[in-house]
Design an enzyme around this catalytic site. Sequence first.
Site, PDB file in Angstrom:
ATOM      1  N   SER A 129       0.827  -1.205   0.000  1.00  0.00           N
ATOM      2  CA  SER A 129       0.000   0.000   0.000  1.00  0.00           C
ATOM      3  C   SER A 129       0.863   1.257   0.000  1.00  0.00           C
ATOM      4  O   SER A 129       1.990   1.255   0.527  1.00  0.00           O
ATOM      5  CB  SER A 129      -0.901  -0.005   1.237  1.00  0.00           C
ATOM      6  OG  SER A 129      -1.529   1.244   1.425  1.00  0.00           O
ATOM      7  N   TYR A 154      -2.222   0.211   9.992  1.00  0.00           N
ATOM      8  CA  TYR A 154      -2.443  -0.450   8.701  1.00  0.00           C
ATOM      9  C   TYR A 154      -1.182  -0.355   7.848  1.00  0.00           C
ATOM     10  O   TYR A 154      -0.718  -1.354   7.278  1.00  0.00           O
ATOM     11  CB  TYR A 154      -3.622   0.192   7.982  1.00  0.00           C
ATOM     12  CG  TYR A 154      -3.760  -0.250   6.543  1.00  0.00           C
ATOM     13  CD1 TYR A 154      -4.182  -1.538   6.230  1.00  0.00           C
ATOM     14  CD2 TYR A 154      -3.453   0.613   5.487  1.00  0.00           C
ATOM     15  CE1 TYR A 154      -4.301  -1.953   4.905  1.00  0.00           C
ATOM     16  CE2 TYR A 154      -3.577   0.203   4.164  1.00  0.00           C
ATOM     17  CZ  TYR A 154      -3.994  -1.079   3.888  1.00  0.00           C
ATOM     18  OH  TYR A 154      -4.096  -1.481   2.586  1.00  0.00           O
TER      19      TYR A 154
END
Length: 325
Positions: A129, A154
């Site tokens: 990501s 995250y």
Amino acid sequence: MRIAVTGAAGFIGYHVCRRLTGGEGSADVLGIDNLSPYYDPALKQARLDQLVTCENFRFVRADIADGAAVAEILHGFKPDYVVHLAAQAGVRNSLNNPQAYLDSNVQGFLNILEACRRDPPRHFVFASSSSVYGESAQVPFREDALTDRPVSLYGATKKSNELMAAAYSHLFGLRATGVRLFTVYGPWGRPDMSPVVFARAILSGQPIALFNEGRSRRDFTFVDDTIAAIVKLLLYPAPAADSPRYNIYNVGHHRPVEMRFFVEMLETLLGRKAQLDLQPAQPGDMVETEASIEAIRAAIAWEPRVPLETGLARLCEWVQEYYKT
């Protein structure tokens, strides 16, 4: 050719499976997903309902956090390629439910790596990501930038995936490629992400919360472009003699837009005005994302092809059709 795709009922997983079962390499695809209720499982089931009509697609419901189940499934299928997309998503939710991120994104990732160690595929491609880039990263984000200070849990779990894959590649010869994805949008998109949230809010007359007062900039990448990059990297990597067995690539549009302008584009496409609720920046959010795509361009000659206005038009059509608005 056998390809296993985890997170097959998810947004990106669904599109990857559609591409592979639609003739890309004549693949037999095994989809794995636990249909997590993080967002409406009915949307995930609707995606699956389309996939299961394909003769060369099979589906197994399983949680990647269950190491024994993962090992049994992949050992039985013996995939030539593995695309690992299953993960607990969401930057803000990682502040409230950190255990889910450790279970899925860390333990689950380890379980997939261990299964690949026992039955090595030709190539293992996994989703990282843009969240691995911290606040100190300079735009455009380059793959060689310092990424040891992500601003969300995250992002930290995704960085851990990159490090774990690099270690397994080094220790066990696993050919692995990570793709740092930048705000993917399009039909069948996640209902918790801004493109779908904003479109539905405009159509229903609900206010849109714009954090950082809408001044944040995002690198929106249409799903077709993202899938083209993933599949090409998976099936046609550079020869091992010419490249390392482990690589990381940004997959982004390389043309970030301010969120207030993004909302204005949706207003034009939907023919309605948005009600804006301007709010301060939130913990874990990044002010700007922009992908440098020089590395992936050089590796596989990939370029994003879908302009934002074209992709948003297709998104809006799908939102109105699926949600009956």
